[in-house]
Design a protein around this motif. Structure first.
Motif, PDB file in Angstrom:
ATOM      1  N   ALA A 168       0.829  -1.199   0.000  1.00 30.84           N
ATOM      2  CA  ALA A 168       0.000   0.000   0.000  1.00 30.84           C
ATOM      3  C   ALA A 168       0.865   1.252   0.000  1.00 30.84           C
ATOM      4  CB  ALA A 168      -0.930  -0.007   1.212  1.00 30.84           C
ATOM      5  N   ALA A 169       1.992   1.203   0.700  1.00 33.75           N
ATOM      6  CA  ALA A 169       2.892   2.360   0.727  1.00 33.75           C
ATOM      7  C   ALA A 169       3.565   2.563  -0.623  1.00 33.75           C
ATOM      8  CB  ALA A 169       3.929   2.183   1.828  1.00 33.75           C
ATOM      9  N   VAL A 170       4.031   1.474  -1.250  1.00 32.32           N
ATOM     10  CA  VAL A 170       4.768   1.587  -2.511  1.00 32.32           C
ATOM     11  C   VAL A 170       3.853   1.997  -3.659  1.00 32.32           C
ATOM     12  CG1 VAL A 170       6.075   0.265  -4.220  1.00 32.32           C
ATOM     13  CG2 VAL A 170       6.592   0.007  -1.790  1.00 32.32           C
ATOM     14  N   SER A 171       2.645   1.439  -3.694  1.00 34.31           N
ATOM     15  CA  SER A 171       1.739   1.710  -4.801  1.00 34.31           C
ATOM     16  C   SER A 171       1.095   3.098  -4.731  1.00 34.31           C
ATOM     17  CB  SER A 171       0.634   0.648  -4.837  1.00 34.31           C
ATOM     18  OG  SER A 171      -0.096   0.640  -3.609  1.00 34.31           O
ATOM     19  N   ASN A 172       1.238   3.810  -3.601  1.00 37.38           N
ATOM     20  CA  ASN A 172       0.630   5.141  -3.457  1.00 37.38           C
ATOM     21  C   ASN A 172       1.678   6.238  -3.235  1.00 37.38           C
ATOM     22  OD1 ASN A 172      -2.476   4.670  -3.300  1.00 37.38           O
ATOM     23  ND2 ASN A 172      -1.599   3.113  -1.941  1.00 37.38           N
ATOM     24  N   LEU A 173       2.910   5.983  -3.613  1.00 36.89           N
ATOM     25  CA  LEU A 173       3.944   7.001  -3.451  1.00 36.89           C
ATOM     26  C   LEU A 173       3.649   8.209  -4.337  1.00 36.89           C
ATOM     27  CD1 LEU A 173       7.198   4.805  -3.425  1.00 36.89           C
ATOM     28  CD2 LEU A 173       6.154   5.978  -1.487  1.00 36.89           C
ATOM     29  N   ARG A 223       4.313  11.266  -6.874  1.00 36.30           N
ATOM     30  CA  ARG A 223       5.215  11.337  -8.021  1.00 36.30           C
ATOM     31  C   ARG A 223       6.307  12.395  -7.845  1.00 36.30           C
ATOM     32  NH1 ARG A 223       3.608   8.297 -12.199  1.00 36.30           N
ATOM     33  NH2 ARG A 223       1.463   7.510 -12.179  1.00 36.30           N
ATOM     34  N   CYS A 224       6.109  13.309  -6.918  1.00 40.47           N
ATOM     35  CA  CYS A 224       7.134  14.343  -6.690  1.00 40.47           C
ATOM     36  C   CYS A 224       8.208  13.907  -5.709  1.00 40.47           C
ATOM     37  CB  CYS A 224       6.478  15.630  -6.208  1.00 40.47           C
ATOM     38  SG  CYS A 224       5.578  15.481  -4.650  1.00 40.47           S
ATOM     39  N   LEU A 225       8.202  12.653  -5.280  1.00 40.89           N
ATOM     40  CA  LEU A 225       9.158  12.171  -4.294  1.00 40.89           C
ATOM     41  C   LEU A 225      10.570  12.178  -4.874  1.00 40.89           C
ATOM     42  CD1 LEU A 225       8.976  11.078  -1.360  1.00 40.89           C
ATOM     43  CD2 LEU A 225       9.068   8.771  -2.331  1.00 40.89           C
ATOM     44  N   GLU A 226      11.534  12.651  -4.067  1.00 41.32           N
ATOM     45  CA  GLU A 226      12.927  12.742  -4.512  1.00 41.32           C
ATOM     46  C   GLU A 226      13.879  11.920  -3.650  1.00 41.32           C
ATOM     47  OE1 GLU A 226      13.917  16.846  -4.495  1.00 41.32           O
ATOM     48  OE2 GLU A 226      12.642  17.348  -6.240  1.00 41.32           O
ATOM     49  N   VAL A 245       8.242   1.267  -7.589  1.00 39.92           N
ATOM     50  CA  VAL A 245       8.798   2.519  -7.073  1.00 39.92           C
ATOM     51  C   VAL A 245       9.332   3.366  -8.211  1.00 39.92           C
ATOM     52  CG1 VAL A 245      10.663   3.500  -5.687  1.00 39.92           C
ATOM     53  CG2 VAL A 245       9.308   1.619  -4.766  1.00 39.92           C
ATOM     54  N   VAL A 246      10.040   2.734  -9.159  1.00 37.55           N
ATOM     55  CA  VAL A 246      10.620   3.480 -10.282  1.00 37.55           C
ATOM     56  C   VAL A 246       9.516   4.042 -11.170  1.00 37.55           C
ATOM     57  CG1 VAL A 246      12.054   3.279 -12.346  1.00 37.55           C
ATOM     58  CG2 VAL A 246      12.766   2.180 -10.217  1.00 37.55           C
ATOM     59  N   GLN A 247       8.441   3.295 -11.327  1.00 36.54           N
ATOM     60  CA  GLN A 247       7.342   3.776 -12.162  1.00 36.54           C
ATOM     61  C   GLN A 247       6.594   4.936 -11.499  1.00 36.54           C
ATOM     62  OE1 GLN A 247       6.595   2.797 -15.302  1.00 36.54           O
ATOM     63  NE2 GLN A 247       8.458   1.519 -15.231  1.00 36.54           N
ATOM     64  N   ARG A 248       6.452   4.880 -10.177  1.00 41.03           N
ATOM     65  CA  ARG A 248       5.730   5.936  -9.476  1.00 41.03           C
ATOM     66  C   ARG A 248       6.578   7.207  -9.298  1.00 41.03           C
ATOM     67  NH1 ARG A 248       0.459   6.206  -8.660  1.00 41.03           N
ATOM     68  NH2 ARG A 248       0.888   7.387  -6.736  1.00 41.03           N
ATOM     69  N   CYS A 249       7.885   7.044  -9.100  1.00 48.59           N
ATOM     70  CA  CYS A 249       8.760   8.188  -8.789  1.00 48.59           C
ATOM     71  C   CYS A 249       9.956   8.202  -9.738  1.00 48.59           C
ATOM     72  CB  CYS A 249       9.231   8.125  -7.345  1.00 48.59           C
ATOM     73  SG  CYS A 249       7.920   7.912  -6.131  1.00 48.59           S
ATOM     74  N   PRO A 250       9.765   8.655 -10.955  1.00 47.18           N
ATOM     75  CA  PRO A 250      10.899   8.660 -11.894  1.00 47.18           C
ATOM     76  C   PRO A 250      11.937   9.747 -11.609  1.00 47.18           C
ATOM     77  CG  PRO A 250       8.965   9.645 -12.912  1.00 47.18           C
ATOM     78  CD  PRO A 250       8.524   9.144 -11.587  1.00 47.18           C
ATOM     79  N   GLY A 251      11.608  10.689 -10.758  1.00 48.23           N
ATOM     80  CA  GLY A 251      12.547  11.775 -10.470  1.00 48.23           C
ATOM     81  C   GLY A 251      13.335  11.583  -9.189  1.00 48.23           C
ATOM     82  N   ASN A 260      17.698   2.051 -16.148  1.00 46.29           N
ATOM     83  CA  ASN A 260      16.803   2.478 -17.224  1.00 46.29           C
ATOM     84  C   ASN A 260      15.729   3.463 -16.767  1.00 46.29           C
ATOM     85  OD1 ASN A 260      18.151   0.726 -19.010  1.00 46.29           O
ATOM     86  ND2 ASN A 260      16.833  -1.013 -18.430  1.00 46.29           N
ATOM     87  N   GLY A 261      15.334   3.417 -15.480  1.00 46.96           N
ATOM     88  CA  GLY A 261      14.191   4.222 -15.053  1.00 46.96           C
ATOM     89  C   GLY A 261      14.519   5.434 -14.207  1.00 46.96           C
ATOM     90  N   LEU A 262      15.747   5.557 -13.708  1.00 42.38           N
ATOM     91  CA  LEU A 262      16.095   6.679 -12.835  1.00 42.38           C
ATOM     92  C   LEU A 262      17.326   7.404 -13.393  1.00 42.38           C
ATOM     93  CD1 LEU A 262      15.657   5.020  -9.316  1.00 42.38           C
ATOM     94  CD2 LEU A 262      13.999   6.417 -10.567  1.00 42.38           C
ATOM     95  N   PRO A 263      17.140   8.237 -14.370  1.00 42.98           N
ATOM     96  CA  PRO A 263      18.307   8.939 -14.939  1.00 42.98           C
ATOM     97  C   PRO A 263      18.866  10.034 -14.025  1.00 42.98           C
ATOM     98  CG  PRO A 263      16.287   9.708 -15.977  1.00 42.98           C
ATOM     99  CD  PRO A 263      15.890   8.566 -15.085  1.00 42.98           C
ATOM    100  N   SER A 264      18.066  10.513 -13.070  1.00 42.04           N
ATOM    101  CA  SER A 264      18.516  11.598 -12.180  1.00 42.04           C
ATOM    102  C   SER A 264      19.075  11.092 -10.856  1.00 42.04           C
ATOM    103  CB  SER A 264      17.351  12.555 -11.892  1.00 42.04           C
ATOM    104  OG  SER A 264      16.834  13.109 -13.094  1.00 42.04           O
TER     105      SER A 264
END
Length: 488
Positions: A347-352, A354-357, A376-382, A404-408
């Motif tokens: 529940a925590a991972v699926s509702n993260l 999107r602005c999480l850094e 996690v990578v899909q929800r928080c790409p930044g 592949n999913g976290l370039p930053s």
């Protein structure tokens, strides 16, 4: 013949003795006359003085001026061969600096003094000056200050305006400020100004019941309560805060640090219920409940949350999902070592948001899988910082997902993830912004040295502990989240 010769000297000596006796008598008479004259002069002087001091209104004052006979002056000029310069009378009056001298009946008056009558013998009195003591210098100055004070009965502090008094109080620490507030009602009202109670550090102290409530009600915005004993209840019934709702909350608390404090879950809920303006919150190592998560969800402006090592929220997945959905402005989240079960973690991972850094998911030994990291990578790409240490189920697939999913991504912690093959760690060099890598417990010293050579721009094993969402990091133990808190 002999008798005649002897008698003659005797007669001569008798004559001399008689002459001497007459002379002595005459001299005695003269001296008596002088003494009587002196006595009369003294008595006359004493009488004049007594008249001056007893009846000053009857005293007749005369003026005496100095001048020279003009005939004598002309003779002096002739002898010297000079002549007198004629000047107008007005100019002479202006050039005459000496004022007239006041004389009393031809006698110069003595210096005015206070006198008293002293009777040394019966029927006799004489005058002598009073002994007047001159006060000390500091006594005279004090007397002048009291005399010049236009507001009698007031001290200088009372003449200060509230603004000046407030600026003086701003230099005091909170302990001295509390003592000053007990002086009078005016100082108490000025001391309650919110600008004086903005930041407070009560770490390591023991608070009595309702003490924290009275303190927070003064307008505290930054409060540090690390390792503090907080007794229940937090708010007293007389304060009238228990009946207020979250929308009517008057508290302005924005930064709250309760890390490792000895406080009950009900007291935490009591604080969070009235602190809906929180921006940063740390409940590390505290006892919380599902209700606590719901109160946290009401803080819509929350951007930093630290729940590391909290107990009591392991099975309430609904409260976790509600909190994640409401806190959509979170930028830093730390839920490491919270003993969550699988539904609560999902529940925590699926509702993260999107602005999480910054995210810390360490300590989930047999729960955090490659699928959870992919979510996690899909929800928080930044994401900029990620810690998944102590997760024994992660495989090299997680590394491909991260590349592949976290370039930053700049900081990555994979400590004690034993199922990740060390040969795949070299592939992390493909991440363009990766700066630090933590691989404690995976590689030996030789392997770490080889990894540093293969990844020259990446620093390996520089942080032993995670700093995600934690209020105090490094040597800055007197500040929380970069804000300095003065000690109480």
């Amino acid at each position: 013949m002999k008798q005649e010769m002897t008698s003659r000297p005797t007669q001569q000596s008798c004559a001399k003795m008689a002459a001497n006796t007459n002379g002595k008598r005459a001299s005695c008479n003269d001296s008596d006359l002088d003494c009587n004259e002196k006595r009369r002069t003294r008595a006359q002087t004493r009488k004049i003085r007594s008249e001056i001091f007893e009846n000053p209104s009857t005293t007749r004052m005369t003026f005496m001026t100095w001048d020279v006979d003009p005939i004598v002056t002309q003779h002096i000029y002739d002898d010297l061969g000079v002549r007198e310069i004629l000047v107008d009378d007005d100019i002479v009056e202006k050039l005459r600096p000496t004022p007239p001298i006041m004389v009393n009946n031809g006698l110069f008056p003595p210096k005015p003094r206070k006198v008293e009558t002293v009777h040394s013998h019966p029927g006799e009195s004489r005058l002598r000056p009073l002994q007047q003591t001159t006060p000390c210098r500091w006594m005279s100055r004090k007397h002048d200050r009291q005399k010049n004070d236009s507001t009698m009965g007031q001290v200088p502090w009372e003449r200060l305006s509230d603004e000046l008094l407030l600026s003086v109080f701003s230099w005091l620490n909170k302990r001295d400020l509390s003592r000053c507030m007990m002086v009078c009602s005016r100082w108490h009202n000025v001391g309650l100004d919110e600008s004086l109670w903005g930041r407070i550090d009560l770490s390591g102290k023991a608070l009595r019941p309702a003490a924290l409530g009275y303190l927070v009600a003064r307008g505290v915005t930054v409060l540090r309560l690390a390792r503090t004993d907080v007794c229940s209840p937090v708010f007293h019934d007389e304060m009238g805060l228990n009946c207020l709702s979250v929308q009517e909350c008057p508290l302005k608390l924005q930064y709250l640090d309760l890390s490792m404090s000895n406080i009950e879950a009900s007291s935490v809920n009591e604080i969070l219920r009235l602190c809906s303006r929180l921006v940063k919150l740390s409940l590390e190592s505290c006892s919380v409940s599902g209700e606590t998560l719901r109160y946290i969800g009401q803080c819509s402006d929350l951007d930093t949350l630290n729940l590391a090592m909290c107990t009591g929220i392991g099975e309430d997945h609904e409260a976790m999902a509600y909190m994640m959905q409401q806190c959509n402005k979170l930028k830093s989240l730390n839920i490491a070592w919270t003993n969550l079960n699988y539904p609560t973690l999902a529940a925590a991972v699926s509702n993260l948001p999107r602005c999480l850094e910054h995210l810390n998911l360490s300590g989930f030994r047999s729960l955090l899988t490659d699928e959870a990291v992919y979510m996690v990578v899909q929800r928080c790409p930044g994401l900029i910082e990620l810690d998944v240490s102590d997760s024994s189920l992660l495989t090299p697939t997680t590394l491909e997902t991260l590349i592949n999913g976290l370039p930053s991504l700049r900081h990555l912690a994979l400590s004690r993830c034993y199922h990740i093959n060390t040969a795949y760690l070299v592939n992390l060099g493909a991440m363009p912004k990766l700066a630090t890598l933590e691989v404690f417990g995976i590689l030996c010293e030789i392997g770490i040295a080889n990894l540093k050579e293969l990844l020259p721009r990446v620093k390996v094993n520089t942080r032993l502990f995670s700093t995600v969402a934690r209020p105090t990091t490094g040597y800055r133990w007197t500040s929380i989240w970069g804000l300095k808190c003065p000690n109480m």
